[in-house]
Write a protein that holds these residues in place. Sequence first.
Motif, PDB file in Angstrom:
ATOM      1  N   ALA A   1     -18.106   3.766  15.189  1.00 29.47           N
ATOM      2  CA  ALA A   1     -17.528   3.278  13.931  1.00 29.47           C
ATOM      3  C   ALA A   1     -17.198   4.432  12.994  1.00 29.47           C
ATOM      4  O   ALA A   1     -16.193   4.395  12.282  1.00 29.47           O
ATOM      5  N   ALA A   2     -18.017   5.481  13.011  1.00 21.47           N
ATOM      6  CA  ALA A   2     -17.738   6.649  12.165  1.00 21.47           C
ATOM      7  C   ALA A   2     -16.466   7.344  12.620  1.00 21.47           C
ATOM      8  O   ALA A   2     -15.663   7.782  11.793  1.00 21.47           O
ATOM      9  N   ARG A   3     -16.272   7.465  13.933  1.00 27.80           N
ATOM     10  CA  ARG A   3     -15.070   8.119  14.449  1.00 27.80           C
ATOM     11  C   ARG A   3     -13.810   7.328  14.079  1.00 27.80           C
ATOM     12  O   ARG A   3     -12.777   7.891  13.753  1.00 27.80           O
ATOM     13  N   LYS A   4     -13.918   6.020  14.120  1.00 30.04           N
ATOM     14  CA  LYS A   4     -12.769   5.165  13.825  1.00 30.04           C
ATOM     15  C   LYS A   4     -12.605   4.885  12.334  1.00 30.04           C
ATOM     16  O   LYS A   4     -11.642   4.244  11.924  1.00 30.04           O
ATOM     17  N   GLY A   5     -13.552   5.340  11.509  1.00 26.94           N
ATOM     18  CA  GLY A   5     -13.472   5.097  10.069  1.00 26.94           C
ATOM     19  C   GLY A   5     -13.639   3.633   9.731  1.00 26.94           C
ATOM     20  O   GLY A   5     -13.006   3.120   8.811  1.00 26.94           O
ATOM     21  N   ARG A   6     -14.519   2.938  10.448  1.00 29.24           N
ATOM     22  CA  ARG A   6     -14.668   1.492  10.312  1.00 29.24           C
ATOM     23  C   ARG A   6     -15.987   1.041   9.701  1.00 29.24           C
ATOM     24  O   ARG A   6     -16.319  -0.125   9.778  1.00 29.24           O
TER      25      ARG A   6
ATOM     26  N   ALA B   1      -5.045  17.593   7.849  1.00 24.97           N
ATOM     27  CA  ALA B   1      -5.342  16.751   6.697  1.00 24.97           C
ATOM     28  C   ALA B   1      -4.836  17.353   5.387  1.00 24.97           C
ATOM     29  O   ALA B   1      -5.359  17.057   4.321  1.00 24.97           O
ATOM     30  N   LYS B   2      -3.806  18.183   5.472  1.00 28.05           N
ATOM     31  CA  LYS B   2      -3.307  18.854   4.278  1.00 28.05           C
ATOM     32  C   LYS B   2      -2.877  17.862   3.193  1.00 28.05           C
ATOM     33  O   LYS B   2      -3.211  18.022   2.030  1.00 28.05           O
ATOM     34  N   ASP B   3      -2.156  16.826   3.592  1.00 31.83           N
ATOM     35  CA  ASP B   3      -1.661  15.858   2.614  1.00 31.83           C
ATOM     36  C   ASP B   3      -2.199  14.450   2.855  1.00 31.83           C
ATOM     37  O   ASP B   3      -1.626  13.473   2.385  1.00 31.83           O
ATOM     38  N   LYS B   4      -3.301  14.352   3.603  1.00 32.48           N
ATOM     39  CA  LYS B   4      -3.898  13.049   3.896  1.00 32.48           C
ATOM     40  C   LYS B   4      -5.416  13.163   3.805  1.00 32.48           C
ATOM     41  O   LYS B   4      -5.984  14.239   3.875  1.00 32.48           O
ATOM     42  N   VAL B   5      -6.036  12.006   3.681  1.00 31.68           N
ATOM     43  CA  VAL B   5      -7.491  11.911   3.727  1.00 31.68           C
ATOM     44  C   VAL B   5      -7.830  11.145   5.002  1.00 31.68           C
ATOM     45  O   VAL B   5      -7.236  10.110   5.281  1.00 31.68           O
ATOM     46  N   TYR B   6      -8.772  11.665   5.764  1.00 30.30           N
ATOM     47  CA  TYR B   6      -9.185  11.014   7.011  1.00 30.30           C
ATOM     48  C   TYR B   6     -10.547  10.357   6.819  1.00 30.30           C
ATOM     49  O   TYR B   6     -11.500  11.012   6.411  1.00 30.30           O
ATOM     50  N   LEU B   7     -10.614   9.065   7.138  1.00 29.14           N
ATOM     51  CA  LEU B   7     -11.881   8.338   7.103  1.00 29.14           C
ATOM     52  C   LEU B   7     -12.701   8.646   8.348  1.00 29.14           C
ATOM     53  O   LEU B   7     -13.922   8.638   8.319  1.00 29.14           O
TER      54      LEU B   7
ATOM     55  N   ASP C   1      -6.786   7.470   5.995  1.00 26.41           N
ATOM     56  CA  ASP C   1      -7.143   6.573   4.905  1.00 26.41           C
ATOM     57  C   ASP C   1      -6.030   5.546   4.696  1.00 26.41           C
ATOM     58  O   ASP C   1      -4.846   5.879   4.668  1.00 26.41           O
ATOM     59  N   TYR C   2      -6.425   4.296   4.539  1.00 25.25           N
ATOM     60  CA  TYR C   2      -5.461   3.213   4.340  1.00 25.25           C
ATOM     61  C   TYR C   2      -4.624   3.426   3.086  1.00 25.25           C
ATOM     62  O   TYR C   2      -3.499   2.955   3.003  1.00 25.25           O
ATOM     63  N   ASN C   3      -5.122   4.141   2.087  1.00 21.57           N
ATOM     64  CA  ASN C   3      -4.344   4.438   0.887  1.00 21.57           C
ATOM     65  C   ASN C   3      -3.193   5.396   1.196  1.00 21.57           C
ATOM     66  O   ASN C   3      -2.188   5.408   0.497  1.00 21.57           O
ATOM     67  N   ASP C   4      -3.354   6.233   2.231  1.00 15.92           N
ATOM     68  CA  ASP C   4      -2.301   7.181   2.606  1.00 15.92           C
ATOM     69  C   ASP C   4      -1.316   6.593   3.607  1.00 15.92           C
ATOM     70  O   ASP C   4      -0.271   7.159   3.845  1.00 15.92           O
ATOM     71  N   GLN C   5      -1.639   5.456   4.182  1.00 17.36           N
ATOM     72  CA  GLN C   5      -0.771   4.853   5.190  1.00 17.36           C
ATOM     73  C   GLN C   5       0.297   3.966   4.581  1.00 17.36           C
ATOM     74  O   GLN C   5       1.386   3.868   5.094  1.00 17.36           O
ATOM     75  N   ARG C   6      -0.045   3.300   3.498  1.00 18.08           N
ATOM     76  CA  ARG C   6       0.917   2.336   2.959  1.00 18.08           C
ATOM     77  C   ARG C   6       2.034   3.039   2.211  1.00 18.08           C
ATOM     78  O   ARG C   6       1.870   4.113   1.640  1.00 18.08           O
ATOM     79  N   GLU C   7       3.153   2.418   2.217  1.00 23.79           N
ATOM     80  CA  GLU C   7       4.329   2.961   1.545  1.00 23.79           C
ATOM     81  C   GLU C   7       4.185   2.773   0.042  1.00 23.79           C
ATOM     82  O   GLU C   7       3.685   1.762  -0.434  1.00 23.79           O
ATOM     83  N   LYS C   8       4.638   3.749  -0.694  1.00 23.35           N
ATOM     84  CA  LYS C   8       4.564   3.663  -2.156  1.00 23.35           C
ATOM     85  C   LYS C   8       5.671   2.767  -2.722  1.00 23.35           C
ATOM     86  O   LYS C   8       5.515   2.182  -3.762  1.00 23.35           O
TER      87      LYS C   8
END
Length: 179
Positions: free
Chosen positions: A57-62, A151-157, A163-170
Amino acid sequence: MMKLEEFILSFSIILISIMIVGNVIAREVFNSGAFYFAYEVSKFAIIIATFMGIAYAARKGRHISMSAFYDFAPMKVRKVMMIVINAVTAIVMFVMAYYTYNFVLFEYNTGAITTSLEVPRYLMAVFIPIGFLTAGIQYIRNTIVNFTAKAKDKVYLGIDAVDYNDQREKDLKVEDISI
Protein backbone atom coordinates in the motif's frame (compact mmCIF):
# COMPACT_ATOMS: atom_id res chain seq x y z
CA MET A 1 10.22 -8.58 -5.32
CA MET A 2 6.98 -6.81 -6.18
CA LYS A 3 5.61 -9.87 -8.01
CA LEU A 4 6.45 -12.10 -5.04
CA GLU A 5 4.72 -9.64 -2.71
CA GLU A 6 1.62 -9.55 -4.93
CA PHE A 7 1.56 -13.36 -5.07
CA ILE A 8 1.81 -13.65 -1.28
CA LEU A 9 -0.97 -11.11 -0.76
CA SER A 10 -3.25 -12.70 -3.36
CA PHE A 11 -2.61 -16.20 -2.04
CA SER A 12 -3.37 -15.06 1.52
CA ILE A 13 -6.70 -13.52 0.55
CA ILE A 14 -7.71 -16.59 -1.46
CA LEU A 15 -6.68 -18.86 1.42
CA ILE A 16 -8.78 -16.85 3.87
CA SER A 17 -11.80 -17.18 1.58
CA ILE A 18 -11.34 -20.93 1.08
CA MET A 19 -10.87 -21.59 4.78
CA ILE A 20 -13.87 -19.55 5.92
CA VAL A 21 -16.26 -20.78 3.22
CA GLY A 22 -15.01 -24.37 3.52
CA ASN A 23 -15.48 -24.30 7.27
CA VAL A 24 -19.04 -22.98 6.98
CA ILE A 25 -19.95 -25.56 4.32
CA ALA A 26 -18.37 -28.43 6.28
CA ARG A 27 -20.06 -27.37 9.51
CA GLU A 28 -23.52 -26.37 8.26
CA VAL A 29 -24.08 -28.60 5.23
CA PHE A 30 -22.19 -31.77 6.17
CA ASN A 31 -22.32 -31.33 9.96
CA SER A 32 -18.60 -32.07 10.01
CA GLY A 33 -15.63 -30.63 11.82
CA ALA A 34 -13.29 -31.41 8.92
CA PHE A 35 -12.00 -27.83 8.84
CA TYR A 36 -11.11 -27.69 12.53
CA PHE A 37 -7.93 -25.83 11.60
CA ALA A 38 -9.68 -23.12 9.55
CA TYR A 39 -9.50 -20.49 12.30
CA GLU A 40 -5.74 -20.83 12.72
CA VAL A 41 -4.99 -20.92 8.99
CA SER A 42 -7.24 -17.89 8.45
CA LYS A 43 -5.57 -16.03 11.31
CA PHE A 44 -2.15 -16.83 9.84
CA ALA A 45 -3.26 -15.61 6.38
CA ILE A 46 -4.79 -12.43 7.84
CA ILE A 47 -1.52 -11.62 9.61
CA ILE A 48 0.40 -12.15 6.37
CA ALA A 49 -2.04 -10.09 4.28
CA THR A 50 -2.16 -7.26 6.80
CA PHE A 51 1.50 -6.82 7.57
CA MET A 52 2.91 -7.70 4.16
CA GLY A 53 0.26 -5.41 2.64
CA ILE A 54 1.61 -2.35 4.47
CA ALA A 55 4.59 -2.05 2.12
CA TYR A 56 2.44 -2.76 -0.93
CA ALA A 57 0.00 0.00 0.00
CA ALA A 58 2.91 2.37 0.69
CA ARG A 59 4.40 1.70 -2.75
CA LYS A 60 1.05 2.34 -4.43
CA GLY A 61 0.30 5.42 -2.29
CA ARG A 62 -2.94 3.83 -1.07
CA HIS A 63 -2.78 4.24 2.69
CA ILE A 64 -5.60 6.09 4.39
CA SER A 65 -4.58 9.66 5.10
CA MET A 66 -5.97 12.76 6.73
CA SER A 67 -5.41 15.13 3.84
CA ALA A 68 -7.50 18.24 4.57
CA PHE A 69 -4.50 20.57 4.99
CA TYR A 70 -2.44 18.69 2.43
CA ASP A 71 -5.04 19.02 -0.35
CA PHE A 72 -5.27 22.79 -0.07
CA ALA A 73 -1.54 23.41 0.17
CA PRO A 74 0.52 24.59 -2.82
CA MET A 75 2.73 22.06 -4.61
CA LYS A 76 5.98 22.97 -2.82
CA VAL A 77 4.36 22.71 0.60
CA ARG A 78 2.74 19.38 -0.36
CA LYS A 79 6.14 18.08 -1.47
CA VAL A 80 7.76 19.04 1.86
CA MET A 81 4.82 17.58 3.76
CA MET A 82 5.06 14.31 1.82
CA ILE A 83 8.81 14.05 2.45
CA VAL A 84 8.35 14.66 6.19
CA ILE A 85 5.35 12.31 6.43
CA ASN A 86 7.18 9.50 4.62
CA ALA A 87 10.39 9.97 6.65
CA VAL A 88 8.57 10.00 9.99
CA THR A 89 6.44 7.02 8.97
CA ALA A 90 9.59 5.10 7.96
CA ILE A 91 11.07 5.74 11.40
CA VAL A 92 7.86 4.54 13.06
CA MET A 93 7.86 1.40 10.88
CA PHE A 94 11.48 0.60 11.82
CA VAL A 95 10.72 1.11 15.53
CA MET A 96 7.69 -1.17 15.22
CA ALA A 97 9.83 -3.75 13.40
CA TYR A 98 12.28 -3.70 16.31
CA TYR A 99 9.57 -4.19 18.95
CA THR A 100 7.76 -6.89 16.99
CA TYR A 101 11.06 -8.67 16.40
CA ASN A 102 11.45 -8.79 20.18
CA PHE A 103 7.91 -10.16 20.37
CA VAL A 104 8.82 -12.93 17.91
CA LEU A 105 11.88 -13.77 20.04
CA PHE A 106 9.62 -13.92 23.10
CA GLU A 107 7.22 -16.27 21.29
CA TYR A 108 10.15 -18.40 20.19
CA ASN A 109 11.59 -18.61 23.70
CA THR A 110 8.25 -19.58 25.26
CA GLY A 111 7.89 -22.52 22.86
CA ALA A 112 4.14 -21.94 22.62
CA ILE A 113 2.26 -23.83 19.92
CA THR A 114 -1.11 -23.34 18.27
CA THR A 115 -4.00 -25.47 19.51
CA SER A 116 -5.22 -27.08 16.29
CA LEU A 117 -2.21 -27.38 14.01
CA GLU A 118 0.32 -27.54 16.85
CA VAL A 119 2.86 -25.41 15.01
CA PRO A 120 5.08 -22.95 16.88
CA ARG A 121 3.31 -19.62 17.40
CA TYR A 122 6.39 -17.61 16.46
CA LEU A 123 5.97 -18.83 12.86
CA MET A 124 2.70 -16.92 12.74
CA ALA A 125 4.27 -13.79 14.24
CA VAL A 126 7.43 -13.74 12.10
CA PHE A 127 5.62 -11.91 9.29
CA ILE A 128 4.84 -8.92 11.52
CA PRO A 129 8.40 -7.53 11.80
CA ILE A 130 9.06 -8.48 8.17
CA GLY A 131 6.02 -6.42 7.16
CA PHE A 132 7.09 -3.44 9.25
CA LEU A 133 10.66 -3.65 7.95
CA THR A 134 9.58 -3.76 4.29
CA ALA A 135 7.14 -0.92 4.93
CA GLY A 136 9.92 1.18 6.46
CA ILE A 137 12.10 0.53 3.42
CA GLN A 138 9.23 1.45 1.13
CA TYR A 139 8.59 4.73 2.97
CA ILE A 140 12.29 5.57 2.65
CA ARG A 141 11.99 4.89 -1.09
CA ASN A 142 8.91 7.15 -1.20
CA THR A 143 10.93 9.89 0.51
CA ILE A 144 13.82 9.51 -1.91
CA VAL A 145 11.61 9.56 -5.03
CA ASN A 146 10.38 13.02 -4.06
CA PHE A 147 13.98 14.30 -4.17
CA THR A 148 14.69 12.95 -7.67
CA ALA A 149 14.45 14.71 -11.03
CA LYS A 150 11.44 12.50 -11.77
CA ALA A 151 9.54 14.44 -9.10
CA LYS A 152 10.74 17.90 -10.13
CA ASP A 153 7.23 19.22 -10.79
CA LYS A 154 5.15 16.52 -9.08
CA VAL A 155 4.58 15.05 -5.66
CA TYR A 156 4.68 11.26 -5.36
CA LEU A 157 2.54 9.49 -2.77
CA GLY A 158 4.34 6.24 -3.61
CA ILE A 159 7.21 5.35 -5.90
CA ASP A 160 4.78 4.84 -8.78
CA ALA A 161 1.82 6.91 -7.56
CA VAL A 162 1.62 10.57 -8.50
CA ASP A 163 -0.37 12.75 -6.12
CA TYR A 164 -4.00 13.01 -7.24
CA ASN A 165 -3.73 16.82 -6.97
CA ASP A 166 -1.03 16.75 -9.68
CA GLN A 167 -2.97 14.41 -11.97
CA ARG A 168 -6.13 16.38 -12.48
CA GLU A 169 -6.37 19.06 -15.08
CA LYS A 170 -6.52 22.63 -13.87
CA ASP A 171 -8.87 23.63 -16.68
CA LEU A 172 -12.37 22.31 -16.14
CA LYS A 173 -14.41 21.58 -19.24
CA VAL A 174 -18.20 22.00 -19.46
CA GLU A 175 -18.68 18.31 -20.36
CA ASP A 176 -16.86 17.27 -17.18
CA ILE A 177 -19.51 18.89 -14.98
CA SER A 178 -22.42 16.63 -14.12
CA ILE A 179 -25.58 17.86 -12.45
